[in-house]
Write a protein that holds these residues in place. Structure first.
Motif, mmCIF file in Angstrom:
data_model
loop_
_atom_site.group_PDB
_atom_site.id
_atom_site.type_symbol
_atom_site.label_atom_id
_atom_site.label_comp_id
_atom_site.label_asym_id
_atom_site.label_seq_id
_atom_site.Cartn_x
_atom_site.Cartn_y
_atom_site.Cartn_z
ATOM 1 N N ARG A 204 -6.863 -23.660 31.125
ATOM 2 C CA ARG A 204 -5.613 -23.889 30.330
ATOM 3 C C ARG A 204 -4.837 -22.889 29.901
ATOM 4 O O ARG A 204 -3.568 -23.009 29.759
ATOM 5 N N MET A 205 -5.398 -21.550 30.061
ATOM 6 C CA MET A 205 -4.426 -20.265 29.713
ATOM 7 C C MET A 205 -3.665 -19.626 30.945
ATOM 8 O O MET A 205 -3.145 -18.831 30.597
ATOM 9 N N ASP A 206 -3.843 -20.099 32.087
ATOM 10 C CA ASP A 206 -3.442 -19.387 33.229
ATOM 11 C C ASP A 206 -1.737 -19.411 33.105
ATOM 12 O O ASP A 206 -1.350 -18.315 33.428
ATOM 13 N N CYS A 207 -1.340 -20.344 32.867
ATOM 14 C CA CYS A 207 0.343 -20.350 32.916
ATOM 15 C C CYS A 207 0.808 -19.778 31.655
ATOM 16 O O CYS A 207 1.836 -19.085 31.217
ATOM 17 N N GLN A 208 0.042 -19.813 30.390
ATOM 18 C CA GLN A 208 0.402 -19.302 29.068
ATOM 19 C C GLN A 208 0.465 -17.783 29.184
ATOM 20 O O GLN A 208 1.098 -16.957 28.445
ATOM 21 N N MET A 209 -0.694 -17.263 30.273
ATOM 22 C CA MET A 209 -0.547 -15.880 30.215
ATOM 23 C C MET A 209 0.774 -15.349 30.895
ATOM 24 O O MET A 209 1.033 -14.281 30.008
ATOM 25 N N VAL A 210 1.451 -16.023 31.841
ATOM 26 C CA VAL A 210 2.724 -15.556 32.429
ATOM 27 C C VAL A 210 3.727 -15.844 31.296
ATOM 28 O O VAL A 210 4.487 -14.886 31.087
ATOM 29 N N MET A 211 3.722 -16.739 30.457
ATOM 30 C CA MET A 211 4.551 -17.162 29.483
ATOM 31 C C MET A 211 4.842 -16.398 28.216
ATOM 32 O O MET A 211 5.833 -15.849 27.961
ATOM 33 N N ALA A 212 3.546 -15.876 27.794
ATOM 34 C CA ALA A 212 3.594 -15.165 26.561
ATOM 35 C C ALA A 212 4.172 -13.618 26.762
ATOM 36 O O ALA A 212 4.608 -13.347 25.947
ATOM 37 N N ILE A 213 3.917 -13.290 27.951
ATOM 38 C CA ILE A 213 4.529 -11.902 28.249
ATOM 39 C C ILE A 213 6.144 -11.982 28.480
ATOM 40 O O ILE A 213 6.715 -11.012 27.798
ATOM 41 N N PHE A 214 6.499 -12.981 29.083
ATOM 42 C CA PHE A 214 7.840 -13.119 29.321
ATOM 43 C C PHE A 214 8.474 -13.308 27.716
ATOM 44 O O PHE A 214 9.498 -12.822 27.389
ATOM 45 N N ALA A 215 7.763 -14.260 27.216
ATOM 46 C CA ALA A 215 8.502 -14.547 25.592
ATOM 47 C C ALA A 215 8.593 -13.206 24.714
ATOM 48 O O ALA A 215 9.576 -13.035 24.050
ATOM 49 N N TYR A 216 7.640 -12.403 25.106
ATOM 50 C CA TYR A 216 7.556 -11.109 24.006
ATOM 51 C C TYR A 216 8.690 -10.542 24.801
ATOM 52 O O TYR A 216 9.543 -9.553 23.735
ATOM 53 N N ILE A 217 8.914 -10.084 25.908
ATOM 54 C CA ILE A 217 9.883 -9.399 26.610
ATOM 55 C C ILE A 217 11.244 -9.827 26.282
ATOM 56 O O ILE A 217 12.425 -9.090 25.843
ATOM 57 N N TYR A 218 11.436 -11.106 26.161
ATOM 58 C CA TYR A 218 12.845 -11.764 25.915
ATOM 59 C C TYR A 218 13.021 -11.429 24.495
ATOM 60 O O TYR A 218 14.204 -11.350 24.043
ATOM 61 N N ILE A 219 12.120 -11.778 23.409
ATOM 62 C CA ILE A 219 12.477 -11.540 22.214
ATOM 63 C C ILE A 219 12.649 -9.878 21.796
ATOM 64 O O ILE A 219 13.710 -10.038 20.834
ATOM 65 N N GLN A 220 11.823 -9.126 22.156
ATOM 66 C CA GLN A 220 12.332 -7.733 22.109
ATOM 67 C C GLN A 220 13.656 -7.378 22.625
ATOM 68 O O GLN A 220 14.286 -6.275 22.220
ATOM 69 N N SER A 221 13.945 -7.918 23.794
ATOM 70 C CA SER A 221 15.207 -7.594 24.444
ATOM 71 C C SER A 221 16.377 -8.415 23.723
ATOM 72 O O SER A 221 17.563 -7.755 23.763
ATOM 73 N N PHE A 222 16.306 -9.545 23.514
ATOM 74 C CA PHE A 222 17.665 -10.260 23.156
ATOM 75 C C PHE A 222 17.391 -10.889 21.729
ATOM 76 O O PHE A 222 18.604 -11.499 21.195
ATOM 77 N N ILE A 223 16.485 -10.690 21.034
ATOM 78 C CA ILE A 223 16.449 -11.406 19.741
ATOM 79 C C ILE A 223 16.174 -10.558 18.530
ATOM 80 O O ILE A 223 17.128 -10.450 17.643
ATOM 81 N N VAL A 224 15.084 -9.597 18.580
ATOM 82 C CA VAL A 224 14.736 -8.635 17.536
ATOM 83 C C VAL A 224 15.540 -7.445 17.635
ATOM 84 O O VAL A 224 15.694 -6.713 18.857
ATOM 85 N N HIS A 225 16.445 -7.211 16.548
ATOM 86 C CA HIS A 225 17.091 -5.795 16.526
ATOM 87 C C HIS A 225 16.029 -4.649 16.336
ATOM 88 O O HIS A 225 15.159 -4.708 15.533
ATOM 89 N N GLN A 226 16.223 -3.756 17.008
ATOM 90 C CA GLN A 226 15.200 -2.432 17.092
ATOM 91 C C GLN A 226 15.564 -1.253 15.920
ATOM 92 O O GLN A 226 14.990 -0.489 16.017
ATOM 93 N N ASP A 227 16.501 -1.775 15.014
ATOM 94 C CA ASP A 227 16.594 -0.857 13.910
ATOM 95 C C ASP A 227 15.142 -0.706 13.001
ATOM 96 O O ASP A 227 14.495 -1.950 13.018
ATOM 97 N N TYR A 228 15.301 0.792 12.503
ATOM 98 C CA TYR A 228 14.130 0.834 11.739
ATOM 99 C C TYR A 228 14.350 0.224 10.320
ATOM 100 O O TYR A 228 15.463 0.518 9.832
ATOM 101 N N SER A 229 13.459 -0.343 9.646
ATOM 102 C CA SER A 229 13.650 -0.859 8.240
ATOM 103 C C SER A 229 13.011 0.025 7.098
ATOM 104 O O SER A 229 12.462 1.259 7.674
ATOM 105 N N VAL A 230 13.424 -0.062 6.149
ATOM 106 C CA VAL A 230 13.262 0.969 5.007
ATOM 107 C C VAL A 230 11.593 0.944 4.883
ATOM 108 O O VAL A 230 11.079 2.031 4.614
ATOM 109 N N GLU A 231 10.804 -0.228 4.891
ATOM 110 C CA GLU A 231 9.535 -0.290 4.727
ATOM 111 C C GLU A 231 8.741 0.640 5.842
ATOM 112 O O GLU A 231 7.955 1.146 5.620
ATOM 113 N N MET A 232 9.536 0.514 7.027
ATOM 114 C CA MET A 232 8.701 1.305 8.066
ATOM 115 C C MET A 232 8.950 2.546 7.950
ATOM 116 O O MET A 232 7.825 3.404 7.898
ATOM 117 N N ILE A 233 9.896 3.229 7.474
ATOM 118 C CA ILE A 233 10.133 4.624 6.990
ATOM 119 C C ILE A 233 9.403 4.813 6.208
ATOM 120 O O ILE A 233 8.778 6.274 6.241
#
Length: 466
Positions: free
Chosen positions: A405-434
Motif C-alpha cells: 500500500r505504501m509503494d506509491c505513497q513513498m514517491v508522493m511523500a517526497i514530491f509533496a515535501y519538495i513542492y511545499i518547501q519550494s512553493f508553499i513555505v517561506h524560508q524566513d527565520y522566525s523569532v522563535e527559531m532564533i
C-alpha cells in the motif's frame, strides 16, 4: 496396420471426430495427446516446469499476454477481467478492508498530529518487518541466534536519528516551560548526532563479532539488505512526518490523492479495461490509467477546497501537544471570488464562485499523483516478480501487506515535501527559531552581551542613526 487404415475402424473414427483428416497417422494423435496431458506441457499454464530450460521458457511466457488474448476479438478482450469468477469476491474483500482502514485513518486524523506520527511509525515497523522477512532463510537463521535483533538495532537507531533531526524544534517548544527538562532535552538534541553515531558503531561491531565461517555471504547480504530497507523506509516517512507538522492538510491531501487514484484505476480498469498498460502489471490497463488520471486531477481541485475549510487541518503544529489549534489561515486558505460568465450566471442562482488559492497547487499534486506516482507501484511489481512473490505480506485482506500500500505513497511523500518547501513555505527565520538557537548555543554571559548589543542597535535606529 491394415486394420488401422480402415476408414471405418474405431481409431480412424476417433481421429475424424477430433478434427484430423482421415489419413492422419495414429502416432500423431498419440503424440498430441501425450503433449496435452504431460505435466510440463506448454498448454498447462498453471504448472511450473521442472527442468531449468523449461522453467526459463515458462517465466518468459508468463510475463507475456496469452496468445489467445492477442488473437481474440475485441469482446473477449473487453471481458478479460469480468470473466474471472473470483474477481467480484476479491473486490468485495478489498472494499471492506478499505472501509475499515478509512475509518481508522479518519479517527487518527481527528486525534491530531501526534497520533498521525504514531501511525506513521507503526506503518514503518510493519514495512520493515515485511522487508526483513523477504530474504530470510530459516536454515541460516537457526545457525545465527540473535542475528535478527541486529536488524532492529539498526532500525531504531535510524529512527532516533531521523526523528530527532526533524522534530527537535517541536520537542524544545514542548518542554520549554520546565527549566531542568529544557536543559536536559537541549543537551540531548545538541549531542544527538554523536549518540546515534556510536549506536550505529555498536551495531557495526556487533555484526563483525557475529560473522561465522561459511555464512559470510549470507550475513553480508543481510547487512546490505538492512541498509537498503532503512533508506527506503525512512526516506519517505521522514518527509511524511515533516509534512504532518506543516499542517495535516499537507499530509492528508497527497495521501488521499494516491488512494483516489488507486481506487479510480481499479474500477475504470475493472469495467472498461481492455488494453494492457505494462508487462510488469498485466492487470493494469490504459483505460484505467487515463480514467484515473482525469478523475484524480478533478478530485484534487475539489477535495482541496473541502479540506481548506478546517483550521484543524491547515494550522501547523509547533510543539508535540495534542490540544486544539487556532491560527491565521494564511493567504492560501482565504477564498478568492471569481464572477461567473454571463451565459452561466443567467441560469444559476450564484453570480460568483469562491476558490481557495491552494486549489491551484492541488492541481499539481493531483497530476503528479496520477501520472508519475503510479510508477512507484510498477517498481514494486517488478521487485515482487524478481523475488517471485505476489505480495510483500498479508497484513491487509485484499491488499497484501503494508509495503504493497505504501509503494506509491513513498514517491508522493517526497514530491509533496519538495513542492511545499519550494512553493508553499517561506524560508524566513522566525523569532522563535532564533531565540531557541540563542538559548541552546550561547552561555549566560554571551546572552547578556547579545542583549546589550541589540539594545544599542535599537537605540541607534530610534535616534535615526540607520
Amino acid at each position: 496396420m491394415e486394420k488401422d487404415l480402415n476408414q471405418n475402424s474405431p481409431r480412424i473414427r476417433k481421429l475424424r471426430d477430433n478434427g484430423y483428416p482421415p489419413n492422419t497417422p495414429t502416432s500423431r494423435m498419440n503424440n498430441n495427446n501425450q503433449r496435452d496431458n504431460h505435466p510440463n506441457s506448454p498448454r498447462d499454464y498453471n504448472h511450473t516446469p521442472s527442468s531449468p530450460t523449461a522453467r526459463l521458457r515458462w517465466r518468459n511466457r508468463s510475463n507475456e499476454i496469452p496468445t489467445e488474448v492477442k488473437r481474440g476479438n475485441a469482446s473477449n478482450v473487453r471481458n478479460l477481467l469480468l470473466g474471472d469468477k473470483n474477481k467480484y469476491r476479491s473486490m468485495w474483500i478489498r472494499t471492506c478492508s478499505s472501509l475499515w482502514m478509512l475509518g481508522g485513518v479518519f479517527f487518527i486524523i481527528y486525534m491530531g498530529h501526534l497520533y498521525i506520527w504514531a501511525m506513521v511509525v507503526g506503518i514503518q515497523i510493519f514495512m520493515a518487518k515485511e522487508l526483513f522477512f523477504l530474504l530470510r532463510r530459516a536454515h541460516e537463521e537457526r545457525r545465527l541466534p540473535g542475528f535478527r535483533l541486529l536488524n532492529w538495532h539498526f532500525f531504531f537507531t535510524a529512527m532516533l536519528f531521523v526523528y530527532g533531526r526533524i522534530l527537535q524544534q517541536q520537542l524544545v517548544n514542548t518542554v520549554s516551560s520546565d527549566r531542568f527538562i529544557y536543559k536536559l532535552v537541549s543537551g540531548l538534541i545538541k549531542y544527538q548526532m554523536v549518540i546515534c553515531y556510536f549506536l550505529y558503531i555498536a551495531g557495526f561491531m556487533w555484526f563483525i563479532l557475529t560473522l561465522k565461517k561459511k555464512m559470510y555471504k549470507y550475513q553480508f547480504g543481510q547487512y546490505a539488505w538492512t541498509h537498503m530497507i532503512l533508506i527506503v523506509v525512512f526516506t519517505q516517512s521522514s518527509f511524511t512526518v515533516a509534512n504532518i507538522f506543516e499542517g495535516i492538510f499537507w499530509f492528508l491531501l497527497p495521501a488521499a490523492l494516491i488512494a483516489m487514484n488507486d481506487v479510480a484505476a481499479y474500477f475504470f480498469g475493472f469495467y472498461f479495461g481492455k488494453t494492457p498498460l505494462i508487462k510488469l502489471s498485466p492487470k493494469k490497463t490504459w483505460e484505467g490509467f487515463i480514467g484515473a488520471s482525469v478523475a484524480t486531477t478533478i478530485s484534487a481541485f475539489l477535495f482541496a477546497n473541502v479540506l481548506g475549510q478546517f483550521q484543524w487541518l491547515t494550522c501547523p503544529r509547533k510543539d508535540l501537544s495534542t490540544g486544539w489549534l487556532h491560527c491565521d489561515p494564511g493567504p492560501l486558505f482565504r477564498p478568492e471570488y471569481y464572477p461567473l460568465p454571463t451565459w452561466i450566471a443567467s441560469f444559476s442562482p450564484w453570480k460568483e464562485i469562491s476558490i481557495l488559492p491552494v486549489q491551484w497547487h492541488a492541481f499539481s499534486l493531483g497530476l503528479f499523483a496520477s501520472v508519475i506516482a503510479p510508477f512507484g507501484g510498477f517498481f514494486a511489481s517488478g521487485f515482487k516478480r524478481a523475488f517471485k512473490i505476489k505480495d510483500f505480506g498479508d497484513s491487509i485482506p485484499g491488499h497484501g501487506g503494508f509495503t504493497d500500500r505504501m509503494d506509491c505513497q513513498m514517491v508522493m511523500a517526497i514530491f509533496a515535501y519538495i513542492y511545499i518547501q519550494s512553493f508553499i513555505v517561506h524560508q524566513d527565520y522566525s523569532v522563535e527559531m532564533i531565540l531557541d538557537h540563542i538559548s541552546r548555543s550561547l552561555g549566560h554571559e554571551e546572552q547578556k552581551m547579545l542583549y546589550a548589543k541589540l539594545g544599542d542597535i535599537l537605540r541607534h535606529k530610534l535616534q535615526g542613526g540607520f
